[in-house]
Design a protein around this motif. Structure first.
Motif, PDB file in Angstrom:
ATOM      1  N   TRP A 193       0.846  -1.210   0.000  1.00 11.76           N
ATOM      2  CA  TRP A 193       0.000   0.000   0.000  1.00 11.76           C
ATOM      3  C   TRP A 193       0.878   1.256   0.000  1.00 11.76           C
ATOM      4  O   TRP A 193       0.655   2.186  -0.773  1.00 11.76           O
ATOM      5  CB  TRP A 193      -0.929  -0.036   1.221  1.00 11.76           C
ATOM      6  CG  TRP A 193      -1.870   1.116   1.335  1.00 11.76           C
ATOM      7  CD1 TRP A 193      -3.155   1.180   0.860  1.00 11.76           C
ATOM      8  CD2 TRP A 193      -1.627   2.381   1.984  1.00 11.76           C
ATOM      9  NE1 TRP A 193      -3.707   2.395   1.169  1.00 11.76           N
ATOM     10  CE2 TRP A 193      -2.791   3.153   1.853  1.00 11.76           C
ATOM     11  CE3 TRP A 193      -0.525   2.919   2.661  1.00 11.76           C
ATOM     12  CZ2 TRP A 193      -2.904   4.447   2.377  1.00 11.76           C
ATOM     13  CZ3 TRP A 193      -0.621   4.196   3.182  1.00 11.76           C
ATOM     14  CH2 TRP A 193      -1.812   4.957   3.036  1.00 11.76           C
ATOM     15  N   GLY A 194       1.880   1.288   0.871  1.00  7.78           N
ATOM     16  CA  GLY A 194       2.736   2.471   0.978  1.00  7.78           C
ATOM     17  C   GLY A 194       3.688   2.617  -0.197  1.00  7.78           C
ATOM     18  O   GLY A 194       4.061   3.735  -0.569  1.00  7.78           O
ATOM     19  N   ALA A 198       4.332   6.465   0.593  1.00 11.77           N
ATOM     20  CA  ALA A 198       3.481   7.050   1.648  1.00 11.77           C
ATOM     21  C   ALA A 198       4.232   7.250   2.960  1.00 11.77           C
ATOM     22  O   ALA A 198       3.934   8.169   3.719  1.00 11.77           O
ATOM     23  CB  ALA A 198       2.251   6.172   1.876  1.00 11.77           C
ATOM     24  N   PHE A 199       5.206   6.374   3.256  1.00 17.86           N
ATOM     25  CA  PHE A 199       6.003   6.493   4.479  1.00 17.86           C
ATOM     26  C   PHE A 199       7.296   5.709   4.274  1.00 17.86           C
ATOM     27  O   PHE A 199       7.403   4.928   3.325  1.00 17.86           O
ATOM     28  CB  PHE A 199       5.236   5.961   5.705  1.00 17.86           C
ATOM     29  CG  PHE A 199       4.847   4.509   5.565  1.00 17.86           C
ATOM     30  CD1 PHE A 199       5.710   3.496   5.951  1.00 17.86           C
ATOM     31  CD2 PHE A 199       3.613   4.162   5.019  1.00 17.86           C
ATOM     32  CE1 PHE A 199       5.358   2.155   5.798  1.00 17.86           C
ATOM     33  CE2 PHE A 199       3.257   2.819   4.862  1.00 17.86           C
ATOM     34  CZ  PHE A 199       4.129   1.821   5.256  1.00 17.86           C
ATOM     35  N   GLN A 317       1.891   9.715  10.445  1.00 19.07           N
ATOM     36  CA  GLN A 317       2.994   8.890   9.940  1.00 19.07           C
ATOM     37  C   GLN A 317       3.156   8.898   8.431  1.00 19.07           C
ATOM     38  O   GLN A 317       4.151   8.379   7.927  1.00 19.07           O
ATOM     39  CB  GLN A 317       2.797   7.433  10.405  1.00 19.07           C
ATOM     40  CG  GLN A 317       2.748   7.299  11.915  1.00 19.07           C
ATOM     41  CD  GLN A 317       2.433   5.886  12.400  1.00 19.07           C
ATOM     42  OE1 GLN A 317       3.261   5.238  12.999  1.00 19.07           O
ATOM     43  NE2 GLN A 317       1.243   5.412  12.105  1.00 19.07           N
ATOM     44  N   CYS A 318       2.193   9.468   7.707  1.00 24.48           N
ATOM     45  CA  CYS A 318       2.224   9.323   6.243  1.00 24.48           C
ATOM     46  C   CYS A 318       2.192  10.667   5.539  1.00 24.48           C
ATOM     47  O   CYS A 318       1.657  11.646   6.060  1.00 24.48           O
ATOM     48  CB  CYS A 318       1.029   8.505   5.766  1.00 24.48           C
ATOM     49  SG  CYS A 318       1.061   6.811   6.330  1.00 24.48           S
ATOM     50  N   ARG A 319       2.712  10.682   4.303  1.00 25.23           N
ATOM     51  CA  ARG A 319       2.628  11.898   3.484  1.00 25.23           C
ATOM     52  C   ARG A 319       1.767  11.672   2.242  1.00 25.23           C
ATOM     53  O   ARG A 319       1.603  12.577   1.424  1.00 25.23           O
ATOM     54  CB  ARG A 319       4.036  12.358   3.109  1.00 25.23           C
ATOM     55  CG  ARG A 319       4.898  11.272   2.569  1.00 25.23           C
ATOM     56  CD  ARG A 319       6.336  11.688   2.273  1.00 25.23           C
ATOM     57  NE  ARG A 319       7.015  10.504   1.795  1.00 25.23           N
ATOM     58  CZ  ARG A 319       7.917   9.822   2.505  1.00 25.23           C
ATOM     59  NH1 ARG A 319       8.321  10.261   3.671  1.00 25.23           N
ATOM     60  NH2 ARG A 319       8.446   8.724   2.018  1.00 25.23           N
ATOM     61  N   ALA A 320       1.245  10.475   2.079  1.00 24.15           N
ATOM     62  CA  ALA A 320       0.391  10.177   0.920  1.00 24.15           C
ATOM     63  C   ALA A 320      -0.448   8.953   1.247  1.00 24.15           C
ATOM     64  O   ALA A 320      -0.219   8.284   2.253  1.00 24.15           O
ATOM     65  CB  ALA A 320       1.248   9.919  -0.318  1.00 24.15           C
TER      66      ALA A 320
END
Ligand SMILES: *Cc1c(COP(=O)(O)O)cnc(C)c1O
Length: 404
Positions: A193-194, A198-199, A317-320
């Motif tokens: 997923w990430g 995303a992280f 914790q995530c940027r996307a």
């Protein structure tokens, strides 16, 4: 071997095979060359004897890597913040490789209760048959993980967010809990997923030193890195040489090679992974926002949407966020009617996997595992690269038929 070993006394059929091939010097194409091999020739017997399967500066046999596969490995390690990578024929094969490399009879593996179903299924079937125990923990409750840890635990899986329900766990707390209570356990994260975007799985709490990191990630390259819905592949990435060597030896012994044509497709897709991820993220957020305003849905499960389980962990914790959104239908709407809603969609295909160009929809009934926590039928949407307004119009027309 740049020159021919054949000479002109040899028959034409022999010279076909021993024809010298010299790659064009100065041919600086942007795309890396695609190399295929089973046999890789050594210059003499001593070189053959001195070669090591684990050495990525030289080549031994097609199964163990080519310049093409080593290039993809290096780029994936860069994407995910690791230093070593290995390729396997699917994302699920990456999960199986980790399990088979690290678990022995008498060990226990911990798996989130909302994890990718085949990961759990491997534990309840093959691993159980081989004398390896498993326990499922609730990833949204750190205490549940702590209670499941013990001296028998050799491997802990983490999957952010859970497949289908998209609940986003407190990754930092999960990793810190394993380190505090089971120092021998390897922490493996499913990074599909990430996608490395995303992280950072190897730096979960930027600014902390040493970095808060998982030990390894697996990644279904079938999803975002490919992006084309046309190739299956998986990877394992890590930062430890010792862990790499342990997995690489099992990888060799199991014969888990990948084909050069598939590697070439993933190398090509990888160059646009960030752009596609951002586009699918933006469309999924728009669709999740639209869904919040529809009375047919009891919940909208999408980590970047307020009110979704674990949204605060995602935000910290995530940027996307990936292009997945799950719609939890009002429990008053019978599962058969939700199936018809999916059948009525015009642009969303019905099929497995995600992150490809075409949007997909899959209904999950409340009697299937963790889905039950949400009472109504869930429909997981994988948002593709179509125009988001067209997708919303498609969802609206299928909801109108549902109401009729
Ligand atoms: C798809 C998927 C896998 C498995 O990948 P395949 O290449 O389809 O075997 C593993 N984990 C997650 C979270 C996935 O979505």
């Amino acid at each position: 071997m740049a020159e021919s070993r054949g000479d002109h006394d040899d028959a034409p059929s022999t010279r076909q095979i021993h024809h010298g091939y010299v790659p064009p010097a100065g041919f600086a194409s942007v795309a890396p060359a695609m190399h295929r091999a089973s046999t890789v020739l050594f210059k003499d017997v001593a070189a053959m004897r001195a070669s090591s399967w684990l050495d990525k500066d030289t080549y031994t046999y097609g199964l163990h890597g080519t310049p093409t596969s080593f290039t993809l490995e290096a780029r994936l390690a860069t994407l995910e913040g690791g230093t070593h990578a290995m390729l396997v024929p699917s994302g699920l094969a990456a999960i199986a490789l980790v399990d088979q490399s690290l678990l022995s009879s008498g060990d226990t593996v911990l798996i989130p209760s909302n994890a990718y179903f085949p990961n759990r299924s491997l534990a309840t079937h093959e691993l159980a048959r081989w004398g390896i125990a498993h326990r499922f923990y609730d990833p949204m409750d750190v205490e549940s993980l702590r209670a499941a840890l013990g001296p028998d635990v050799a491997l802990v899986w983490i999957e952010p967010p859970g497949s289908v329900t998209l609940e986003f766990p407190d990754l930092r707390a999960l990793v810190r809990t394993v380190r505090a209570h089971a120092p021998r356990a390897v922490v493996a994260l499913d990074n599909t997923w990430g996608s490395g975007i995303a992280f950072d799985a190897f730096d979960l709490d930027p600014g902390t030193s040493p970095p808060l990191a998982v030990d390894l990630t697996i990644h279904a390259l079938t999803k975002y890195p490919s992006g084309g819905a046309d190739v299956m592949m998986g990877s394992v990435v890590m930062r430890s040489q010792a862990l790499h060597d342990q997995l690489a030896l099992t990888h060799c012994r199991l014969g888990l090679g990948v084909g050069p044509n598939d590697v070439e497709l993933v190398l090509r897709g990888l160059q646009t992974v960030a752009l596609r991820y951002a586009a699918q993220d933006a469309s999924a957020r728009r669709i999740a926002r639209w869904a919040l305003g529809r009375k047919e849905f009891a919940r909208v499960l999408h980590p970047a949407t307020p009110g979704s389980p674990g949204h605060e962990h995602w935000a910290a914790q995530c940027r996307a966020a990936a292009g997945l959104a799950t719609l939890a239908f009002d429990p008053a709407i019978a599962p058969e009617r939700v199936d018809r809603f999916v059948d009525d969609l015009r642009l969303f295909g019905i099929g497995w996997s995600w992150a490809g160009p075409m949007s997909l929809a899959v209904p999950y009934r409340p009697d299937s595992g963790r889905v039950g926590a949400f009472a109504g039928t869930l429909v997981r949407l994988s948002i593709g690269l179509e125009d988001a307004d067209d997708l919303i119009r498609d969802l609206e027309q299928a909801l109108e038929k549902l109401a009729a």
